[in-house]
Design an enzyme around this catalytic site. Structure first.
Site, short mmCIF file in Angstrom:
data_model
loop_
_atom_site.label_atom_id
_atom_site.label_comp_id
_atom_site.label_asym_id
_atom_site.label_seq_id
_atom_site.Cartn_x
_atom_site.Cartn_y
_atom_site.Cartn_z
N GLU A 1 -16.73 79.05 -23.14
CA GLU A 1 -15.34 79.23 -23.60
C GLU A 1 -15.22 80.27 -24.73
O GLU A 1 -14.15 80.91 -24.77
CB GLU A 1 -14.78 77.88 -24.08
CG GLU A 1 -14.52 76.89 -22.96
CD GLU A 1 -15.82 76.31 -22.38
OE1 GLU A 1 -15.85 75.99 -21.18
OE2 GLU A 1 -16.81 76.22 -23.13
N ASP B 1 -22.35 77.99 -18.44
CA ASP B 1 -21.73 76.83 -19.08
C ASP B 1 -21.47 77.15 -20.55
O ASP B 1 -21.97 78.15 -21.08
CB ASP B 1 -22.69 75.63 -18.95
CG ASP B 1 -22.01 74.30 -19.24
OD1 ASP B 1 -20.82 74.16 -18.91
OD2 ASP B 1 -22.68 73.41 -19.78
N ASP C 1 -16.01 68.40 -17.14
CA ASP C 1 -16.37 67.03 -17.51
C ASP C 1 -15.29 66.00 -17.21
O ASP C 1 -14.77 65.30 -18.08
CB ASP C 1 -16.73 67.00 -19.00
CG ASP C 1 -17.90 67.91 -19.32
OD1 ASP C 1 -18.58 68.35 -18.39
OD2 ASP C 1 -18.12 68.17 -20.51
#
Length: 854
Positions: A464, A461, A539
């Site tokens: 990016e 997670d 999300d």
């Protein structure tokens, strides 16, 4: 720009999850990031001072750079000469050099260099290294009055003398994709402009919160966390895939922009009939891929970027997550509740609260005092544990991992050799350089304890990478990366950071647990991520709008080379109504990744959280998923060998039926199951289009329909989801199990044959290990032929795996009552069968031929 309501919701969410001190630290970081980019804009001559800080304050919330007007860019000019070198043609223009390399008769690579005629060997994290070893195809190079012609068995490439425009034509000389402006560049950007065929849909780009057809929109290719949740048209999102595919006169083609820097793709927004691809630096390099069928384009794209490895069977089971299940007691209670309620489940996820002070590789000593024992306790009931991993390593002298990383020089640095620190969950963090092979090994070594404790998979997670800030909350673009010894800035490596973190994690599991298949789920990724990880759309909001978006996003990922994906069922941000959650469960049961997940600032979302009716609907959706697992697993295995999606848009299977080209509210699961989910509230019926070229059977009541028509189907909340089967298919099913480990003791497999002519298959192996790579699998191909005198099904079996069952249970679904005169299974006469209104049921040993005489 977000509206005032969205902005207030984001601030409230941020305050609740981060707290005021971290929120203020985030604001400060946005300025620090802008300062680092301004200070080291020229890394050899950095400049600083109050003026730079003032500029940083003004730039801290600046939007992503936009490409210049295409008409203002330099162009190559007229073609002056060319030379042929094997399967490559170098074209010399007035103002640059164009290199065209024919990799296969259907794949052409185009490169442009404004300064040099020598092109270095291309390196790309997206493209498989083995591509360089492909056998060059035969090509013919010629010219006519207007163009240079490069001809293969499938294509003709025309390079126009006057301006270097490049057209791609089929073998008959018909246009597939024409140039619409050529090549353009300046000191910061390079672009190509291609024609969009009239009325043709455009798909791809991995993950974007839009309807399925992307035509008429423009997008950034830049991995970014939008900050807790996103809305329709939020751009960009977590994944970065510079790939799109379209049709011209019903022939499919695709274009992959092979450049990991920030890109901008305008797919008919500025000019309705043109697609403009622009990259912010780096080399202009793209691949053109011809079909003519969409499935051919996707298969060839997977030849370039790789196919997913076969994951363990349990990853197809139902998975329950929450941010967060915060203690061992809570996890054990949750597992018992699933079994008590007889709701099948295979995995429970642990979010960041399982860590000690959010430190990656650690367990919280009070909440999870004995994780290995907890996992051992869960094992007999079939539960697997998946833990989250964030890239940020807490910058703390008391953190042994950070100290070891500093000692071994694994963290990213600024150009002045300062180790970079930025705020994430633990506070200020260091970030590993996953583009360095030694750092990937270091990361893997740190996973050893979690693997030894029995963690079955990892969930990468914030990769990016995402930091806490505003504007573009990531690392400064001036950060330096190793890039496999080539060295590059973060401007070039940003989009591949998540890909390389997933690679490090995947390879580590393979090393630490060599006889088991790895499972990694990654939030971020670049083209090629499928080689290392499944992905999910992160999300998403708990709204009906996002229920529909979840389908289009999973379909887009499949069309972008990523077959194994899913969404946060129920929505991550917000509170679904009971009806919305039920509909999402009915849809999610057909996604490759079937996982519920939500934020802990909102109510819980277990299947029983919305009352008895929704619990019953959810249970039935999950049970259907488990009964269909042998079909899912077969389609999954096909994705690993052929590069095809698991969840497919209708046009992929029925490209010749133009009605399917605009359908985005129904889909195919594999080649044989048509699923029409309910995506709107208070719905009691819906229309389903049954494509031409097939006969269709209602999965639930055996009612038959000819193709090429729409039918109305009851779709009340308590109804099962509309599903149709292509006639002639055999759909394998299992008896109901509570977790996939129980599959090893099943006494039979149920083969549901929907009378007609067709071909199907069933793939089987042990579901866990890697012996399938050495022939320990069983692939059964069924060929069904139906005539006036009866039905014949023949099988062809490949592989050495012996399934646990020795009995086949046949369910023959017929359009009219079936009263067979005789049933022969190889040399055995079947004398007993059960009859229903539209089917007969009987059992046989594992056979090679089945004959049913009327």
């Amino acid at each position: 720009m977000p509206n005032a309501s969205d902005f207030l919701k984001t601030i409230k969410f941020s305050l609740k999850t981060l707290g005021l001190p971290m929120l203020l630290r985030s604001a400060r970081y946005s300025i620090q990031k802008a300062h680092a980019e301004l200070k080291f804009a020229d890394p050899f001559h950095p400049h600083d001072g109050l003026g730079v800080w003032w500029q940083a304050i003004k730039a801290s919330n600046a939007p992503l750079p936009a490409p210049p007007n295409f008409a203002d860019l330099h162009t190559p000019g007229e073609i002056q000469s060319w030379r042929e070198e094997g399967n490559t043609v170098l074209v010399v223009a007035e103002h640059g050099y164009i290199e065209l390399t024919v990799l296969t008769p259907e794949i052409v690579r185009v490169r442009f260099n404004p300064d040099h005629s020598t092109f270095p060997a291309p390196f790309s994290y997206a493209i498989l290294p083995s591509v360089a070893d492909w056998t060059p195809p035969d090509i013919t190079v010629s010219k006519d009055e207007t163009a240079l012609l490069i001809t293969t068995a499938a294509l003709t490439v025309r390079v126009h003398h006057a301006n270097g425009f490049i057209d791609f034509l089929d073998a008959a000389g018909q246009p597939i994709n024409l140039d619409s402006g050529g090549i353009g560049w300046n000191d910061e950007w390079q672009s190509v402009r291609r024609a969009l065929p009239p009325f043709a849909p455009v798909f791809g780009l991995g993950e974007h919160a839009t309807p399925l057809n992307l035509r008429g929109h423009a997008f950034h290719v830049w991995a970014r966390d939008p900050g807790g949740h996103y809305r329709t048209a939020t751009d960009p999102l977590y994944q970065a895939h510079p790939w799109w595919v379209s049709l011209n006169q019903n022939r499919a083609f695709g274009i992959f922009w092979d450049n990991s820097r920030l890109a901008h793709l305008d797919l008919g927004a500025a000019q309705p009939h043109a697609a403009t691809i622009s990259g912010n630096g780096g080399e202009l390099r793209y691949y053109f891929i011809f079909g003519p069928h969409l499935r051919d384009v996707l298969a060839r794209f997977s030849d370039l970027t790789g196919k997913m490895p076969l994951p363990p069977l349990w990853t197809l089971g139902f998975q329950q997550a929450r941010w967060s299940y915060k203690s061992e007691e809570e996890v054990l209670t949750l597992a018992k509740e699933f079994r008590r309620r007889k709701i099948p489940c295979d995995a429970i996820y642990l979010d960041i609260h399982y860590m000690q002070d959010y430190r990656v590789f650690s367990w919280h000593k009070k909440r999870f005092p004995n994780p290995a024992e907890m996992i051992k306790t869960l094992r007999p009931d079939g539960f697997k544990i998946v833990t989250i991993l964030d890239p940020g390593i807490k910058a703390d002298r008391l953190n042994d991992t950070a100290e070891d990383g500093l000692k071994k020089d694994v963290f990213l640095k600024l150009p002045d050799e300062t180790v970079f620190k930025g705020p994430v969950w633990p506070g200020d963090c260091y970030f590993p350089d996953f583009t360095n092979p030694k750092v990937r090994i270091w990361w893997g070594e740190n996973l050893r304890q979690l693997v030894d404790d029995g963690v079955a998979g990892f969930w990468t997670d914030m990769n990016e990478p995402a930091l806490f800030g505003y504007g573009d909350p990531t690392l400064p673009r001036t950060i330096l990366h190793d890039f496999e010894g080539r060295f590059a800035t973060h401007a070039e490596m940003h989009n591949v950071y998540g890909l390389q973190m997933a690679r490090a994690t995947h390879d580590a599991i393979g090393t630490l647990r060599p006889n088991r298949r790895p499972f990694v789920l990654s939030r971020s990724g670049f083209s090629g991520i499928q080689r290392y990880a499944a992905v999910w759309t992160a999300d998403i909001e708990s709204t009906w709008e996002h229920l529909a978006l979840s389908l289009s996003m999973v379909l887009q990922l499949g069309l972008s080379g990523v077959p194994f994906s899913g969404v946060d069922i129920g929505g991550f941000f917000g509170t679904p109504t009971p009806e919305l959650f039920a509909r999402w469960m009915q849809l999610g049961a057909f996604f490759p990744l079937f996982r519920v997940h939500c934020a802990d600032t909102f109510p819980r979302q277990e299947p029983w959280s919305f009352g008895e009716q929704v619990e019953d609907i959810s249970r039935r959706a999950i049970e259907l998923r488990y009964r269909l697992l042998p079909y899912f697993y077969t389609v999954l295995q096909q994705a690993t060998t052929e590069g095809l999606p698991i969840v497919r848009p209708m046009l992929m299977e029925f490209q010749d039926d133009a009605h399917t080209h605009s359908l985005d509210d129904q889909f195919m699961l594999g080649s044989h199951l048509l699923v029409a989910p309910i995506l709107t509230p208070n719905t009691e019926a819906r229309s389903v289009y049954l494509p031409a070229g097939a006969e269709w059977v209602n999965f639930w009541n055996d009612e038959r329909f000819s193709g090429g028509q729409s039918v109305s189907v009851s779709a009340k909340l308590t109804d099962p989801p509309p599903i149709f089967v292509r006639a002639g298919a055999i759909i394998p099913q299992w008896d109901l199990i509570q977790h996939t480990d129980q599959a090893a003791t099943l006494p039979t497999v149920h083969l549901h044959f929907y009378v007609g002519s067709g071909e199907s298959r069933l793939y089987e192996d042990d579901g866990k290990g890697k012996e399938y790579r050495r022939g320990r699998y069983k692939l059964t191909r069924f060929i069904a032929r139906t005539g006036e005198t009866g039905i014949r099904i023949t099988t062809r079996i490949r592989g050495e795996y012996a399934p646990p069952y020795d009995t086949l249970t046949w369910h023959v679904h017929s359009p009219e009552p079936l009263a067979p005169a005789a049933i022969r299974a190889d040399d055995i006469t079947v004398t007993e069968w059960e009859t229903t209104a539209h089917s007969i049921i009987f059992r046989t040993p594992v056979i090679q031929r089945l004959d049913i005489r009327r």
